[in-house]
Design a protein around this motif. Structure first.
Motif, PDB file in Angstrom:
ATOM      1  N   ARG A  14       0.853  -1.186   0.000  1.00 32.17           N
ATOM      2  CA  ARG A  14       0.000   0.000   0.000  1.00 32.17           C
ATOM      3  C   ARG A  14       0.889   1.237   0.000  1.00 32.17           C
ATOM      4  O   ARG A  14       1.796   1.356   0.809  1.00 32.17           O
ATOM      5  CB  ARG A  14      -0.902   0.019   1.229  1.00 32.17           C
ATOM      6  CG  ARG A  14      -2.019  -1.018   1.179  1.00 32.17           C
ATOM      7  CD  ARG A  14      -2.920  -0.900   2.387  1.00 32.17           C
ATOM      8  NE  ARG A  14      -2.233  -1.345   3.612  1.00 32.17           N
ATOM      9  CZ  ARG A  14      -2.704  -1.176   4.840  1.00 32.17           C
ATOM     10  NH1 ARG A  14      -3.861  -0.557   5.012  1.00 32.17           N
ATOM     11  NH2 ARG A  14      -2.033  -1.609   5.886  1.00 32.17           N
ATOM     12  N   PRO A  65       0.425   5.225   0.325  1.00 36.08           N
ATOM     13  CA  PRO A  65      -0.512   6.336   0.565  1.00 36.08           C
ATOM     14  C   PRO A  65      -0.247   7.517  -0.367  1.00 36.08           C
ATOM     15  O   PRO A  65       0.910   7.887  -0.596  1.00 36.08           O
ATOM     16  CB  PRO A  65      -0.233   6.715   2.022  1.00 36.08           C
ATOM     17  CG  PRO A  65       0.465   5.542   2.613  1.00 36.08           C
ATOM     18  CD  PRO A  65       1.252   4.936   1.492  1.00 36.08           C
ATOM     19  N   PRO A 100      -1.893  11.106  -0.154  1.00 34.73           N
ATOM     20  CA  PRO A 100      -2.846  12.060   0.440  1.00 34.73           C
ATOM     21  C   PRO A 100      -3.440  12.976  -0.621  1.00 34.73           C
ATOM     22  O   PRO A 100      -2.732  13.516  -1.473  1.00 34.73           O
ATOM     23  CB  PRO A 100      -1.970  12.844   1.429  1.00 34.73           C
ATOM     24  CG  PRO A 100      -0.834  11.923   1.746  1.00 34.73           C
ATOM     25  CD  PRO A 100      -0.571  11.167   0.483  1.00 34.73           C
ATOM     26  N   THR A 128      -7.675  11.411  -5.696  1.00 33.95           N
ATOM     27  CA  THR A 128      -9.094  11.154  -5.970  1.00 33.95           C
ATOM     28  C   THR A 128      -9.310   9.813  -6.646  1.00 33.95           C
ATOM     29  O   THR A 128     -10.444   9.425  -6.900  1.00 33.95           O
ATOM     30  CB  THR A 128      -9.673  12.262  -6.861  1.00 33.95           C
ATOM     31  OG1 THR A 128      -8.920  12.327  -8.080  1.00 33.95           O
ATOM     32  CG2 THR A 128      -9.596  13.615  -6.157  1.00 33.95           C
ATOM     33  N   THR A 172      -7.596   5.564  -7.023  1.00 33.56           N
ATOM     34  CA  THR A 172      -6.663   4.538  -6.571  1.00 33.56           C
ATOM     35  C   THR A 172      -6.123   3.816  -7.788  1.00 33.56           C
ATOM     36  O   THR A 172      -6.892   3.413  -8.664  1.00 33.56           O
ATOM     37  CB  THR A 172      -7.349   3.542  -5.619  1.00 33.56           C
ATOM     38  OG1 THR A 172      -7.672   4.207  -4.400  1.00 33.56           O
ATOM     39  CG2 THR A 172      -6.437   2.366  -5.304  1.00 33.56           C
ATOM     40  N   THR A 208     -11.340   6.083  -5.084  1.00 39.95           N
ATOM     41  CA  THR A 208     -10.560   5.896  -3.865  1.00 39.95           C
ATOM     42  C   THR A 208     -11.184   4.872  -2.926  1.00 39.95           C
ATOM     43  O   THR A 208     -10.497   3.994  -2.391  1.00 39.95           O
ATOM     44  CB  THR A 208     -10.413   7.249  -3.144  1.00 39.95           C
ATOM     45  OG1 THR A 208      -9.723   8.164  -4.005  1.00 39.95           O
ATOM     46  CG2 THR A 208      -9.638   7.104  -1.850  1.00 39.95           C
ATOM     47  N   GLU A 209     -12.481   4.963  -2.749  1.00 37.09           N
ATOM     48  CA  GLU A 209     -13.142   4.090  -1.772  1.00 37.09           C
ATOM     49  C   GLU A 209     -13.256   2.643  -2.238  1.00 37.09           C
ATOM     50  O   GLU A 209     -13.609   1.764  -1.443  1.00 37.09           O
ATOM     51  CB  GLU A 209     -14.535   4.634  -1.444  1.00 37.09           C
ATOM     52  CG  GLU A 209     -15.514   4.654  -2.615  1.00 37.09           C
ATOM     53  CD  GLU A 209     -15.466   5.928  -3.429  1.00 37.09           C
ATOM     54  OE1 GLU A 209     -16.449   6.216  -4.158  1.00 37.09           O
ATOM     55  OE2 GLU A 209     -14.436   6.650  -3.349  1.00 37.09           O
ATOM     56  N   SER A 253      -9.585  -1.386  -2.343  1.00 39.29           N
ATOM     57  CA  SER A 253      -9.403  -2.718  -1.769  1.00 39.29           C
ATOM     58  C   SER A 253     -10.341  -3.724  -2.424  1.00 39.29           C
ATOM     59  O   SER A 253      -9.961  -4.859  -2.724  1.00 39.29           O
ATOM     60  CB  SER A 253      -9.662  -2.658  -0.263  1.00 39.29           C
ATOM     61  OG  SER A 253      -8.930  -3.612   0.427  1.00 39.29           O
ATOM     62  N   GLU A 308      -5.592   7.254  -1.301  1.00 35.47           N
ATOM     63  CA  GLU A 308      -5.757   7.925  -0.015  1.00 35.47           C
ATOM     64  C   GLU A 308      -6.582   7.053   0.919  1.00 35.47           C
ATOM     65  O   GLU A 308      -7.552   6.402   0.491  1.00 35.47           O
ATOM     66  CB  GLU A 308      -6.457   9.278  -0.203  1.00 35.47           C
ATOM     67  CG  GLU A 308      -6.568  10.086   1.080  1.00 35.47           C
ATOM     68  CD  GLU A 308      -7.243  11.427   0.855  1.00 35.47           C
ATOM     69  OE1 GLU A 308      -6.749  12.426   1.378  1.00 35.47           O
ATOM     70  OE2 GLU A 308      -8.280  11.452   0.152  1.00 35.47           O
ATOM     71  N   ASN A 309      -6.192   7.026   2.189  1.00 36.96           N
ATOM     72  CA  ASN A 309      -6.938   6.285   3.219  1.00 36.96           C
ATOM     73  C   ASN A 309      -7.176   4.838   2.802  1.00 36.96           C
ATOM     74  O   ASN A 309      -8.306   4.337   2.848  1.00 36.96           O
ATOM     75  CB  ASN A 309      -8.278   6.972   3.514  1.00 36.96           C
ATOM     76  CG  ASN A 309      -8.084   8.382   4.028  1.00 36.96           C
ATOM     77  OD1 ASN A 309      -7.143   8.658   4.761  1.00 36.96           O
ATOM     78  ND2 ASN A 309      -8.977   9.281   3.626  1.00 36.96           N
ATOM     79  N   LEU A 310      -6.117   4.172   2.413  1.00 37.07           N
ATOM     80  CA  LEU A 310      -6.246   2.788   1.971  1.00 37.07           C
ATOM     81  C   LEU A 310      -6.582   1.894   3.155  1.00 37.07           C
ATOM     82  O   LEU A 310      -5.919   1.927   4.198  1.00 37.07           O
ATOM     83  CB  LEU A 310      -4.949   2.316   1.309  1.00 37.07           C
ATOM     84  CG  LEU A 310      -4.568   3.015   0.004  1.00 37.07           C
ATOM     85  CD1 LEU A 310      -3.165   2.611  -0.412  1.00 37.07           C
ATOM     86  CD2 LEU A 310      -5.556   2.696  -1.094  1.00 37.07           C
ATOM     87  N   THR A 311      -7.599   1.074   2.975  1.00 39.66           N
ATOM     88  CA  THR A 311      -7.964   0.115   4.011  1.00 39.66           C
ATOM     89  C   THR A 311      -7.142  -1.150   3.832  1.00 39.66           C
ATOM     90  O   THR A 311      -6.589  -1.393   2.763  1.00 39.66           O
ATOM     91  CB  THR A 311      -9.456  -0.235   3.907  1.00 39.66           C
ATOM     92  OG1 THR A 311      -9.723  -0.782   2.605  1.00 39.66           O
ATOM     93  CG2 THR A 311     -10.313   1.002   4.103  1.00 39.66           C
TER      94      THR A 311
END
Length: 437
Positions: free
Chosen positions: A248, A250, A252, A255, A257, A326-327, A330, A426-429
């Motif tokens: 992963r 990051p 920051p 917009t 992935t 982005t969301e 994963s 950003e904000n990778l789970t």
């Protein structure tokens, strides 16, 4: 639907006939390939000079060298050869990748193209003024290019897999460009712009033997430099794989992935390459592939997803790539891995293989219908270690591949456990396990 609405069956692919060609190595070591393809009264020209890079600073010098190469006339002035080329509607442009310096040209008068090319190769003008202007312009272009997610993802992949690797530096860094001097550009020209490892391809409405003679007259003054090119001395460059994981990275504020996964493939000269190509097309190599149908069409997860071949130095890799919101990073990774496992465990059907074969033979027919296509195809073949005649055998190679050959390639090269790479966003789970189909 009545009988008049039924489409006729698609016939067998038309064989690719090798056009009249001359393949000659000149006294200075330059290999010249001239091909007659008289579709238009023009000539396409391609020159490829191999580069070797030991540091990021060298990559910046090579960038300035390339951008300055065709500027042998001073700013605001044109010599007779330039004027004649422009008046005829011809053009030449130079470009650079991490491994090659290339010149592309097109025009109706081959001797004019060759004369301007010869001036650029033998009488460059790397004055302080020219180098300063080129460097400033290159810094602006690099600053914009380095904001692109594709480049950021590509460099993150290289760093994760191999560590610091200047030999794969396609886009130099602005700070390195700012430090380039005219003396360094002159030295780089003597070191790398040499004929003994270069190849010149001309394709057009020409007589091949006469075109070689014209090239020899124009380029006889392009002499070998002293010593042996580093690339020729060390042989093929193979990257050393440092990490066999998916990392992963990051970003920051991103917009999107980016997912980049790779595994070693086969050389283009390998007898199994045709079977791997068909397997790759079925998996993610065109609009009707499994990957596009599942990840993009069925689940709407990716703006772009595909499986392609990429050169990592002298090693060809199978690259599985996706750009997603982005969301969904994963989740998209899970679907990619699930489709890889399905490909390895559920071999392509005869219908899938035949569709892939039709696609690649159609693309081959399209590319060999134009002068530009022949020039590009020949250069790709030579860069991959193949001979020009290979183009005429491509269709035979794909026709000879059996369903069992493709199934074996799918099982061998699409196991998700063999892929490694990066996921940037950003904000990778934490990565999910493979998504069920």
């Amino acid at each position: 639907m009545n009988d008049h609405d039924v489409l006729p069956p698609i016939g067998p692919p038309v064989p690719v006939a090798m056009p009249p060609m001359a393949d000659v190595r000149l006294g200075n070591g330059l290999r010249v390939i001239a091909v007659r393809h008289a579709s238009t009264p023009l000539t396409e020209l391609r020159l490829a000079i191999p580069l070797d890079t030991e540091s990021f600073a060298e990559a910046a010098v090579q960038e300035v060298l390339t951008a300055s190469l065709l500027g042998h006339s001073g700013p605001g002035e044109r010599g007779p050869a330039d004027q004649g080329l422009a008046a005829s509607g011809g053009m030449l442009s130079a470009s650079r990748s991490a491994r090659w310096l290339g010149v592309t040209g097109s025009g109706p008068v081959l001797p004019l193209l060759l004369d301007v090319l010869a001036l650029s190769l033998t009488r460059p003008r790397f004055t302080d003024e020219v180098v300063r202007a080129v460097t400033v312009r290159a810094q602006g272009q690099v600053a914009a290019t380095r904001t692109q997610p594709q480049l950021i993802a590509s460099e993150a992949l290289v760093e994760h897999l191999y560590g610091s690797l200047p030999q794969m530096q396609d886009v130099p860094r602005a700070a390195d460009l700012a430090a380039v001097t005219p003396d360094e550009v002159h030295l780089a020209h003597r070191r790398w712009v040499r004929p003994d490892q270069a190849v010149l391809i001309v394709v057009g409405d020409l007589h091949p033997a006469r075109a070689v003679e014209q090239a020899e007259r124009a380029l006889s003054g392009w002499e070998r430099a002293g010593g042996t090119p580093r690339q020729a001395a060390q042989g093929p460059l193979l990257p050393h794989l440092r990490n066999r994981t998916i990392a992963r990275v990051p970003r920051p504020g991103a917009t999107q992935t980016q997912i980049r996964l790779v595994r070693p493939g086969l050389a283009r000269t390998d007898p199994g390459f045709a079977a791997l190509t068909l397997a790759n097309i079925v998996f993610g190599g065109y609009f009707s592939s499994r990957l596009v149908a599942e990840v993009r069409e069925r689940h709407g997860l990716a703006y772009r997803c595909e499986s392609v071949f990429r050169d990592h130095l002298d090693q060809l890799v199978v690259a599985v790539e996706a750009d997603t919101a982005t969301e969904h990073g994963s989740r998209t990774l899970g679907h990619l891995q699930a489709q890889l496992r399905r490909m390895a465990e559920e071999p392509p059907t005869s219908a899938e293989i035949e569709a892939a074969r039709r696609f690649v033979t159609g693309m081959t027919a399209l590319s060999t219908s134009s002068q530009q296509g022949w020039a590009a195809g020949l250069m790709l073949a030579l860069a991959g270690g193949q001979q020009p005649e290979h183009i005429s055998r491509i269709l035979d190679d794909f026709t000879a591949v059996t369903d069992d050959d493709v199934a074996a390639a799918a099982a061998r090269f699409f196991d998700p456990d063999d892929f490694h790479g990066v996921v940037l966003g950003e904000n990778l789970t934490p990565f999910e396990t493979e998504t069920s189909l």
